[in-house]
Design a protein around this motif. Structure first.
Motif, PDB file in Angstrom:
ATOM      1  N   CYS A 181       0.815  -1.227   0.000  1.00 32.67           N
ATOM      2  CA  CYS A 181       0.000   0.000   0.000  1.00 32.67           C
ATOM      3  C   CYS A 181       0.842   1.268   0.000  1.00 32.67           C
ATOM      4  N   VAL A 182       2.166   1.115   0.180  1.00 37.90           N
ATOM      5  CA  VAL A 182       3.018   2.317   0.254  1.00 37.90           C
ATOM      6  C   VAL A 182       3.295   2.861  -1.145  1.00 37.90           C
ATOM      7  N   ASP A 183       3.077   4.169  -1.334  1.00 33.19           N
ATOM      8  CA  ASP A 183       3.256   4.795  -2.651  1.00 33.19           C
ATOM      9  C   ASP A 183       4.609   5.474  -2.790  1.00 33.19           C
ATOM     10  N   VAL A 184       5.099   6.060  -1.683  1.00 32.62           N
ATOM     11  CA  VAL A 184       6.366   6.787  -1.760  1.00 32.62           C
ATOM     12  C   VAL A 184       7.229   6.370  -0.574  1.00 32.62           C
ATOM     13  N   ILE A 185       8.502   6.058  -0.870  1.00 35.84           N
ATOM     14  CA  ILE A 185       9.458   5.716   0.184  1.00 35.84           C
ATOM     15  C   ILE A 185      10.583   6.741   0.091  1.00 35.84           C
ATOM     16  N   ALA A 186      10.804   7.500   1.159  1.00 33.38           N
ATOM     17  CA  ALA A 186      11.844   8.537   1.102  1.00 33.38           C
ATOM     18  C   ALA A 186      12.693   8.494   2.361  1.00 33.38           C
ATOM     19  N   GLY A 187      14.012   8.421   2.164  1.00 28.36           N
ATOM     20  CA  GLY A 187      14.953   8.392   3.292  1.00 28.36           C
ATOM     21  C   GLY A 187      15.199   9.800   3.819  1.00 28.36           C
ATOM     22  N   PRO A 188      15.906   9.894   4.987  1.00 28.75           N
ATOM     23  CA  PRO A 188      16.072  11.185   5.669  1.00 28.75           C
ATOM     24  C   PRO A 188      16.797  12.268   4.863  1.00 28.75           C
ATOM     25  N   ASP A 189      17.527  11.889   3.804  1.00 28.15           N
ATOM     26  CA  ASP A 189      18.240  12.926   3.048  1.00 28.15           C
ATOM     27  C   ASP A 189      17.532  13.301   1.751  1.00 28.15           C
ATOM     28  N   SER A 190      16.331  12.784   1.514  1.00 33.25           N
ATOM     29  CA  SER A 190      15.711  13.062   0.210  1.00 33.25           C
ATOM     30  C   SER A 190      14.379  13.802   0.327  1.00 33.25           C
ATOM     31  N   TYR A 191      14.209  14.532   1.433  1.00 31.49           N
ATOM     32  CA  TYR A 191      12.904  15.167   1.640  1.00 31.49           C
ATOM     33  C   TYR A 191      12.610  16.300   0.644  1.00 31.49           C
ATOM     34  N   LYS A 192      13.669  16.914   0.103  1.00 36.69           N
ATOM     35  CA  LYS A 192      13.409  17.974  -0.885  1.00 36.69           C
ATOM     36  C   LYS A 192      12.834  17.390  -2.171  1.00 36.69           C
ATOM     37  N   ASP A 193      13.017  16.104  -2.345  1.00 37.28           N
ATOM     38  CA  ASP A 193      12.559  15.433  -3.560  1.00 37.28           C
ATOM     39  C   ASP A 193      11.098  14.974  -3.447  1.00 37.28           C
ATOM     40  N   LEU A 194      10.475  15.196  -2.290  1.00 38.02           N
ATOM     41  CA  LEU A 194       9.131  14.648  -2.078  1.00 38.02           C
ATOM     42  C   LEU A 194       8.076  15.130  -3.082  1.00 38.02           C
ATOM     43  N   PRO A 195       8.049  16.433  -3.450  1.00 41.51           N
ATOM     44  CA  PRO A 195       7.014  16.840  -4.427  1.00 41.51           C
ATOM     45  C   PRO A 195       7.118  16.029  -5.717  1.00 41.51           C
ATOM     46  N   ARG A 196       8.341  15.773  -6.169  1.00 44.62           N
ATOM     47  CA  ARG A 196       8.524  15.003  -7.407  1.00 44.62           C
ATOM     48  C   ARG A 196       8.109  13.540  -7.188  1.00 44.62           C
ATOM     49  N   LEU A 197       8.543  12.974  -6.067  1.00 47.32           N
ATOM     50  CA  LEU A 197       8.211  11.566  -5.807  1.00 47.32           C
ATOM     51  C   LEU A 197       6.692  11.371  -5.732  1.00 47.32           C
ATOM     52  N   LEU A 215      26.280  13.217   1.515  1.00 50.41           N
ATOM     53  CA  LEU A 215      27.420  13.603   2.356  1.00 50.41           C
ATOM     54  C   LEU A 215      27.282  15.047   2.816  1.00 50.41           C
ATOM     55  N   ASP A 216      26.393  15.812   2.158  1.00 50.98           N
ATOM     56  CA  ASP A 216      26.362  17.243   2.468  1.00 50.98           C
ATOM     57  C   ASP A 216      24.978  17.808   2.782  1.00 50.98           C
ATOM     58  N   GLU A 217      23.938  17.015   2.660  1.00 45.43           N
ATOM     59  CA  GLU A 217      22.594  17.567   2.897  1.00 45.43           C
ATOM     60  C   GLU A 217      22.406  17.882   4.385  1.00 45.43           C
ATOM     61  N   THR A 218      22.146  19.162   4.692  1.00 45.97           N
ATOM     62  CA  THR A 218      21.829  19.536   6.085  1.00 45.97           C
ATOM     63  C   THR A 218      20.508  20.307   6.141  1.00 45.97           C
ATOM     64  N   TYR A 219      19.857  20.491   5.007  1.00 44.28           N
ATOM     65  CA  TYR A 219      18.621  21.265   4.909  1.00 44.28           C
ATOM     66  C   TYR A 219      18.811  22.695   5.434  1.00 44.28           C
ATOM     67  N   ALA A 220      20.074  23.179   5.320  1.00 48.93           N
ATOM     68  CA  ALA A 220      20.363  24.528   5.829  1.00 48.93           C
ATOM     69  C   ALA A 220      19.545  25.570   5.089  1.00 48.93           C
ATOM     70  N   ASP A 221      19.154  25.261   3.837  1.00 49.51           N
ATOM     71  CA  ASP A 221      18.429  26.244   3.036  1.00 49.51           C
ATOM     72  C   ASP A 221      16.915  26.099   3.144  1.00 49.51           C
ATOM     73  N   VAL A 222      16.449  25.232   4.038  1.00 47.19           N
ATOM     74  CA  VAL A 222      14.993  25.114   4.233  1.00 47.19           C
ATOM     75  C   VAL A 222      14.671  25.625   5.638  1.00 47.19           C
ATOM     76  N   MET A 223      13.826  26.617   5.737  1.00 48.37           N
ATOM     77  CA  MET A 223      13.405  27.101   7.065  1.00 48.37           C
ATOM     78  C   MET A 223      12.223  26.233   7.502  1.00 48.37           C
ATOM     79  N   PRO A 224      12.439  25.353   8.506  1.00 51.03           N
ATOM     80  CA  PRO A 224      11.349  24.449   8.887  1.00 51.03           C
ATOM     81  C   PRO A 224      10.100  25.215   9.299  1.00 51.03           C
TER      82      PRO A 224
END
Ligand code: SAH
Ligand code: SF4
Ligand code: F3S
Length: 570
Positions: A181-197, A215-224
């Protein structure tokens, strides 16, 4: 070809996953023949292996990938959520809570709405944990329910089920073998890709997956965007991943390598939270005090590491950059009126520099998490913790000499591979000797891929693990009750967080040591010597005299409203 190669690679890896998923997921039959032909045509005419040879890695920097360069066979408009409602369910540690705020920021930016009613949702996102078998079992049970809910949905109102977080990263497409039943599987470093997934999955009615660790994703450019805007407390993630590889632990495999977020982006987020009325910030990381901002060089570049005496690491000492002690005092100075906490630290990274900052800044809470895991040297060595019982106890002494009334908390595991009764007894004596205010106690759960899984045998019987867990709980409660009693008669500074669950006539808050304190709702003087009064509310710092205690909670009589600086200048 104008495509961004790193992104194309991700698109293709998602496509190849599709192929694998196609063979296991029955719902693939829902794709129409015309759709399939167009899709296959584009896959075959798309970039080939040669396109990826000798290509430098391009870091993923855009908050939201540019739709025109990513999936040429999907109309960019379909990336948008178009008002679809998302329901979040968060499991696991505080990192997941904070990651959910990053996810929500990304989705909100892409036209999604949020709902707090699961029945109303178009997308359900489970943010999962994999630390112990039990954590995953909860998700399997939940997926069964969600599967039933999904199949009852009319075709005009489909439900997308999305699995994020550590369990998604650990199991990857294997998840679909058990629960389709799962449609999208996303790991902790791929959250910016969610709209596309989400868009690709919707469009083709197939599962999509991105579990690449970075190796470099820190989500520094996303304001939670905070999920609970009412709360006076907030989390700020400062680093991600873990390089320690304790032999029992899955985290390095689900969260990847350590990387730290630049100081300026952290300070900016803390300032923004202060402006929104937040009164306490917890700096977060899997290994928070091993923080090092290597985007900035400083005069200490030659200094190798800040490891506490008697502690070692399995990795090369980290050189240069801004260490945790500097970040902590920078944040403390930027917002002197709000409390700073941090979690989860590793004992090895408590250098005296860090202890001095905790001692010298009134707004840095005098409370430390010092996960010991075991009190026995042989077990600690098998766990690859990098210290002995003696080194740990010396560190506790050093900490208490710097910060005499420090509140200590810890994590312990019982029943690790090969743990004998005598070895376990050392854990009990350590709990009694150190005396912790708070403890998180666990029975060992073997995790695939860890060193323990490869090298050791999970040979402590389940019944013995449970019996040892009960002994740890008893030893902890006994010492914590005595320790908490020492608060009775003291005036404590408490940040009120909300109404008590048991009675709307009471508020609960926390003292500096992070212990819950209950006080009756009342009006109080607005400062120590003020004649003016006001009803106390969430977000107020109040001073209360502690009158009662047990191992978990304190009760107090509220005296007056205060500020951190007034309380310490009394
Ligand atoms: N980075 C943090 C820990 C995160 S996991 C730290 O080092 O403190 C939180 C706790 O879960 C760990 O401290 C440990 O006590 C416990 N834990 C981790 N793996 C476990 C396992 N396989 N079985 C039981 N408990 C485990
Ligand atoms: Fe796991 Fe050890 Fe890393 Fe903590 S320090 S996350 S216990 S590997
Ligand atoms: Fe769980 Fe992942 Fe946190 S395994 S404890 S959610 S880092």
């Amino acid at each position: 070809m104008k495509l961004c190669l790193s992104r194309t690679w991700r698109t293709l890896s998602a496509r190849s996953n599709h192929k694998r998923i196609l063979s296991t997921a029955a719902k693939s039959t829902k794709v129409s023949n015309t759709q399939r032909e167009t899709f296959l045509e584009r896959v075959t005419t798309g970039p080939g292996l040669q396109d990826f040879i000798n290509v430098k890695h391009v870091p993923r920097v855009n908050a939201i990938p540019d739709p025109t360069t990513i999936v040429p066979y999907i109309n960019p408009d379909t990336y948008a959520g178009q008002g679809r409602r998302v329901f979040f369910e968060v499991y696991g540690c505080q990192m997941n809570t904070n990651d959910t705020e990053v996810v929500w920021a990304v989705l909100q930016e892409n036209g999604y709405n949020r709902t707090s009613d699961v029945q109303e949702a178009d997308v359900i996102m489970l943010v999962t944990c994999a630390i112990r078998e039990g954590a995953e079992q909860k998700i399997w049970n939940r997926l069964k329910h969600l599967n039933a809910m999904k199949s009852k949905r009319p075709a005009r109102r489909p439900l997308q089920i999305t699995l994020l977080g550590c369990m998604a990263e650990r199991l990857k497409e294997r998840l679909l073998e058990r629960e389709q039943c799962v449609d999208v599987i996303a790991g902790p470093d791929s959250y910016k890709d969610l709209p596309r997934l989400l868009a690709v999955s919707r469009h083709y009615e197939q599962a999509t997956i991105n579990v690449l660790l970075s190796l470099d994703e820190t989500y520094a450019d996303v304001m939670p965007v905070r999920l609970n805007v009412e709360s006076p407390t907030a989390f700020v993630s400062i680093m991600r991943g873990c390089d320690n590889l304790c032999t029992y632990c899955i985290v390095p495999f689900t969260r990847g390598r350590e990387r730290s977020r630049p100081v300026t982006s952290i300070v900016n987020e803390v300032l923004a939270l202060r402006d929104k009325g937040v009164k306490e910030v917890t700096l977060l990381g899997q290994n928070v005090n091993s923080y090092r901002d290597i985007t900035v060089s400083n005069s200490n570049d030659k200094v190798t590491s800040n490891i506490a005496p008697g502690f070692s690491t399995i990795y090369k000492p980290k050189i240069g950059g801004v260490p945790f002690a500097t970040l902590l005092c920078t944040v403390a100075e930027a917002v002197p009126e709000i409390r700073i906490r941090f979690t989860s630290p590793h004992p090895k990274d408590f250098s005296e520099d860090v202890l001095r900052v905790i001692r010298d800044y009134p707004n840095v809470c005098k409370s430390l998490h010092l996960p010991a895991q075991s009190g026995n040297d042989a077990v600690l060595a098998r766990m690859r913790r990098g210290y002995t019982r003696d080194a740990y106890l010396r560190l506790v002494d050093t900490i208490r000499s710097y910060v005499p009334n420090v509140g200590l908390s810890s994590d312990f595991i019982c029943g690790f591979c090969g743990e004998t009764e005598e070895e376990f007894d050392d854990t009990i004596t350590l709990i009694e000797e150190v005396r912790y205010n708070v403890a998180f106690l666990f029975a060992y759960s073997m995790r695939e891929r860890t060193t323990a899984h490869r090298k050791y045998v999970d040979d402590v019987p389940e019944a013995a693990k449970i019996e040892r867990l009960q002994r740890m709980v008893k030893a902890f409660r006994h010492t914590a009750t005595a320790l908490q009693k020492e608060y009775e008669g003291r005036d404590e500074l408490i940040l009120l967080e909300g109404k008590s669950k048991r009675s709307s006539e009471s508020w609960f808050g926390r003292n500096e040591a992070n212990i819950k304190v209950i006080v009756p709702a009342t009006a109080l003087p607005t400062s120590k010597n003020s004649a003016e009064t006001k009803e106390i509310a969430a977000g107020d710092f109040i001073v209360a005299k502690i009158t009662e205690s047990n191992s978990q909670v304190l009760k107090g009589t509220p005296l007056y409203i205060s500020t951190i600086s007034d309380f310490y200048n009394k």
